[in-house]
Design an enzyme around this catalytic site. Structure first.
Site, PDB file in Angstrom:
ATOM      1  N   LYS A 175      55.963  71.292  46.915  1.00 48.26           N
ATOM      2  CA  LYS A 175      55.561  72.611  47.438  1.00 48.26           C
ATOM      3  C   LYS A 175      55.163  72.380  48.888  1.00 48.26           C
ATOM      4  O   LYS A 175      54.045  71.956  49.187  1.00 48.26           O
ATOM      5  CB  LYS A 175      54.394  73.158  46.620  1.00 48.26           C
ATOM      6  CG  LYS A 175      54.224  74.676  46.622  1.00 48.26           C
ATOM      7  CD  LYS A 175      54.027  75.312  47.972  1.00 48.26           C
ATOM      8  CE  LYS A 175      52.581  75.283  48.432  1.00 48.26           C
ATOM      9  NZ  LYS A 175      52.436  75.842  49.824  1.00 48.26           N
ATOM     10  N   GLY A 228      45.690  68.100  52.938  1.00 46.55           N
ATOM     11  CA  GLY A 228      45.281  69.368  53.542  1.00 46.55           C
ATOM     12  C   GLY A 228      43.783  69.378  53.755  1.00 46.55           C
ATOM     13  O   GLY A 228      43.167  68.334  53.986  1.00 46.55           O
ATOM     14  N   SER A 229      43.203  70.565  53.636  1.00 47.80           N
ATOM     15  CA  SER A 229      41.783  70.692  53.976  1.00 47.80           C
ATOM     16  C   SER A 229      40.876  70.197  52.847  1.00 47.80           C
ATOM     17  O   SER A 229      41.262  70.188  51.671  1.00 47.80           O
ATOM     18  CB  SER A 229      41.453  72.162  54.261  1.00 47.80           C
ATOM     19  OG  SER A 229      41.416  72.879  53.048  1.00 47.80           O
ATOM     20  N   VAL A 232      40.170  72.990  50.134  1.00 47.92           N
ATOM     21  CA  VAL A 232      41.191  73.140  49.095  1.00 47.92           C
ATOM     22  C   VAL A 232      41.217  71.895  48.202  1.00 47.92           C
ATOM     23  O   VAL A 232      41.352  71.990  46.974  1.00 47.92           O
ATOM     24  CB  VAL A 232      42.577  73.410  49.732  1.00 47.92           C
ATOM     25  CG1 VAL A 232      43.671  73.419  48.680  1.00 47.92           C
ATOM     26  CG2 VAL A 232      42.562  74.726  50.496  1.00 47.92           C
ATOM     27  N   GLU A 250      44.265  63.699  50.347  1.00 51.46           N
ATOM     28  CA  GLU A 250      44.223  63.219  51.725  1.00 51.46           C
ATOM     29  C   GLU A 250      43.720  64.391  52.565  1.00 51.46           C
ATOM     30  O   GLU A 250      44.467  65.341  52.804  1.00 51.46           O
ATOM     31  CB  GLU A 250      45.652  62.815  52.117  1.00 51.46           C
ATOM     32  CG  GLU A 250      45.748  62.209  53.468  1.00 51.46           C
ATOM     33  CD  GLU A 250      44.769  61.094  53.587  1.00 51.46           C
ATOM     34  OE1 GLU A 250      43.914  61.194  54.460  1.00 51.46           O
ATOM     35  OE2 GLU A 250      44.832  60.155  52.769  1.00 51.46           O
ATOM     36  N   CYS A 284      45.940  64.590  61.234  1.00 53.59           N
ATOM     37  CA  CYS A 284      44.708  64.232  60.513  1.00 53.59           C
ATOM     38  C   CYS A 284      44.027  63.088  61.223  1.00 53.59           C
ATOM     39  O   CYS A 284      42.825  62.912  61.120  1.00 53.59           O
ATOM     40  CB  CYS A 284      45.007  63.747  59.107  1.00 53.59           C
ATOM     41  SG  CYS A 284      46.048  64.825  58.195  1.00 53.59           S
ATOM     42  N   GLU A 385      36.135  69.689  61.663  1.00 52.81           N
ATOM     43  CA  GLU A 385      37.519  69.477  62.069  1.00 52.81           C
ATOM     44  C   GLU A 385      38.055  70.736  62.735  1.00 52.81           C
ATOM     45  O   GLU A 385      38.024  71.815  62.146  1.00 52.81           O
ATOM     46  CB  GLU A 385      38.372  69.114  60.853  1.00 52.81           C
ATOM     47  CG  GLU A 385      39.764  68.704  61.231  1.00 52.81           C
ATOM     48  CD  GLU A 385      40.566  68.113  60.069  1.00 52.81           C
ATOM     49  OE1 GLU A 385      41.101  67.018  60.219  1.00 52.81           O
ATOM     50  OE2 GLU A 385      40.650  68.771  59.015  1.00 52.81           O
TER      51      GLU A 385
HETATM   52  C1  UN1 Z   1      48.676  62.916  59.493  1.00 49.44           C
HETATM   53  O1  UN1 Z   1      48.274  63.385  60.540  1.00 49.44           O
HETATM   54  O2  UN1 Z   1      48.402  63.459  58.415  1.00 49.44           O
HETATM   55  O3  UN1 Z   1      49.058  57.722  62.165  1.00 49.44           O
HETATM   56  C2  UN1 Z   1      49.542  61.733  59.400  1.00 49.44           C
HETATM   57  C3  UN1 Z   1      49.678  58.710  62.498  1.00 49.44           C
HETATM   58  C4  UN1 Z   1      50.943  59.094  61.766  1.00 49.44           C
HETATM   59  C5  UN1 Z   1      50.622  59.818  60.501  1.00 49.44           C
HETATM   60  C6  UN1 Z   1      49.654  60.945  60.656  1.00 49.44           C
HETATM   61  N1  UN1 Z   1      51.705  57.937  61.483  1.00 49.44           N
HETATM   62  O4  UN1 Z   1      49.310  59.428  63.407  1.00 49.44           O
END
Ligand code: UN1
Length: 496
Positions: A175, A228-229, A232, A250, A284, A385
């Site tokens: 999804k 995601g967040s 959630v 994650e 992230c 964030e």
């Molecule tokens: C992400 O932002 O969820 O290390 C992944 C990094 C990338 C992966 C980021 N290889 O910035």
């Protein structure tokens, strides 16, 4: 006439049963409609789960090296279509072509890395405590897995989840984020071309609140892998926790780069620019805090501002552009809100802080590279964030203070320190609370064969990528073979 895209269920492409659709537009130009995608409901999810469930008994018995061969073919196809996929991604997600090529490359690396695992998936053999008895452990698949993926790495993150899931013998429902469904369609078309059997990979489009929620609630979904967040993520964990279904999360980050007074400032500057403004700050792993020793704070801030001013903003499809738009209207509103919050809290806005609407950019969700100075570690802009091109500079007086400030948030994904002192570097490696630490490198740049994930509210203890990802997508089974021909009780039951 808009292009209609479809779900992929049991080897067939089809719209939502309800006929409902949603629009996907280019964030660099709202007038550019990429297409209409199925707004899938619980009924579509039921069909996808049934297909995955039906395909599982056969797929789990396909020898893992054969499953790996299929992933090699997928890797070759991703290579062949790299440029086209990068363009599809840039058009729907906004990041510049150099970065979407990198995103596809991460998917290619993941395909070849995981394909090789088909000839490993090692368990252990170990001596039994009894004679004529053999002991080993093996990995077993889990079943139907739901993979709920974000828009910021529209190809790489689905591959991080989907390839390990398949190599372990699971079947999946992908999804993708509603902002980047087109990349997912192209990805699944390539999986189909590589010979993935019907039902093994299913694709359902739709919003998280509807399609994602139906997947998460479905009792036949035995594992949910979500990026995601944190908000959630908590909900997913709560729903799945009630029926003890596995969840791998994650979630957010508030990553920091420390710059000590002995650092190579030019190097630290390049790292901070790339970490904070690469992908428009929407990784992230993005650097959102710069923790700088007071002796170099002023100089580094000036250097940063001079460079940030020159960053060329525009459509990622233009090769000369260095920073694309934010993903959507809500994202830009959120970033703008945090600018106000930072100012109210007393931080000093040094550069940026507003939308960028020059020329053609007026039709997209562009935002200027933004730097706040005089940021206190407890301010909301230093704690929450933001997921945009906003960097908060925090001054510190010592190494110990730097580590304390770095660790002083709810999150713990990525981190970095610039120093020439090997002792400080090792103390940082030991004391930083994060899943990833870079020495003299920016907070972004994780490689696919090392564990990826974080501590505290960044996740729930799992690590994607690396050798650790196989622990998410498999169950361990211990096996004992007794060839003594008699009942041998285990040592604990052999009371002398
Ligand atoms: C992400 O932002 O969820 O290390 C992944 C990094 C990338 C992966 C980021 N290889 O910035």
């Amino acid at each position: 006439m808009p292009v209609h895209f479809r779900n992929y269920i049991d080897g067939h492409w089809a719209g939502a049963l309800s006929g409902r659709t949603f629009e996907n537009r280019n964030p660099a130009d709202r007038n550019d409609l990429i297409g209409l995608f199925p707004a899938s409901g619980a009924d579509d999810v039921d069909r996808a789960v049934a297909a995955a469930k039906q395909a599982f008994p056969r797929w789990r018995l396909v020898p893992a090296p054969k499953r790996g061969e299929m992933l090699y073919r997928v890797g070759e196809l991703l290579k062949k279509h790299k440029e086209e996929l990068a363009r599809v991604e840039t058009r729907e997600m906004g990041k510049i072509l150099k970065e979407t090529r990198g995103d596809v490359q991460e998917g290619i690396d993941c395909a070849f890395y995981v394909a090789g695992e088909g000839r490993r998936l090692f368990g252990e053999t170990t001596p039994s405590e009894l004679p004529d008895k053999f002991a080993m452990s093996v990995r077993a698949p889990i079943g139907v897995c739901a993979l709920i993926t974000p828009w910021n790495f529209p190809l790489a993150i689905p591959t991080w989840k989907l390839f390990p899931a398949l190599i372990c013998g699971n079947t999946v429902i992908l999804k993708p984020a509603e902002d980047t469904p087109h990349t997912a369609v192209r990805f699944v078309e390539l999986l189909e071309e590589a010979g993935v059997p019907p039902g093994v990979v299913n694709l359902v489009h739709g919003r998280g609140e509807e399609t994602g929620a139906a997947l998460v609630r479905h009792p036949e979904v035995k594992l949910v892998s979500f990026t995601g967040s944190a908000t959630v993520g908590r909900e997913i964990a709560a729903v799945c926790g009630r029926d003890l279904r596995r969840v791998s999360l994650e979630l957010g980050g508030k990553n920091a780069q420390i710059v000590m007074e002995d650092a190579d400032l030019e190097l630290a500057l390049e790292g901070a620019l790339w970490g904070a403004f690469g992908t428009t700050g929407q990784r992230c792993t993005a650097t959102s805090r710069l923790i700088v020793h007071r002796d170099v704070r002023k100089r580094l801030t000036d250097m940063l501002v001079a460079r940030a001013e020159k960053i060329k903003i525009g459509s990622g499809l233009d090769e000369s552009v260095e920073m694309g738009p934010l993903i959507n209207h809500a994202a830009r509103e959120k970033v703008q809100r945090y600018i106000g919050i930072g100012q109210q809290e007393g931080a000093r806005l040094v550069i940026g802080g507003s939308s960028y609407e020059e020329g053609k950019c007026a039709d997209g969700y562009f935002f200027r590279p933004t730097i706040f100075d005089n940021v206190a570690p407890s301010m909301r802009i230093a704690q929450e964030e933001i997921f945009g091109p906003v960097l908060s500079i925090i001054e510190i007086k010592s190494f110990e203070e730097a580590i304390e400030v770095l660790n002083g948030t709810l999150y713990g994904l990525s981190s970095s320190i610039y120093t020439q002192d090997v002792g400080r570097a090792f103390r940082a490696m030991r004391d930083i609370e994060a899943g990833i630490t870079y020495i003299n490198g920016p907070t972004i740049g994780a490689e696919v064969h090392l564990p990826f994930g974080g501590v505290k509210d960044t996740g729930n203890g799992h690590r994607e990528a690396g050798t650790t990802v196989y622990d998410i997508f498999s169950e361990w089974k211990a096996i004992y073979v007794d060839y003594s021909g008699k009942l041998q009780k285990a040592q604990i039951d052999n009371v002398e």
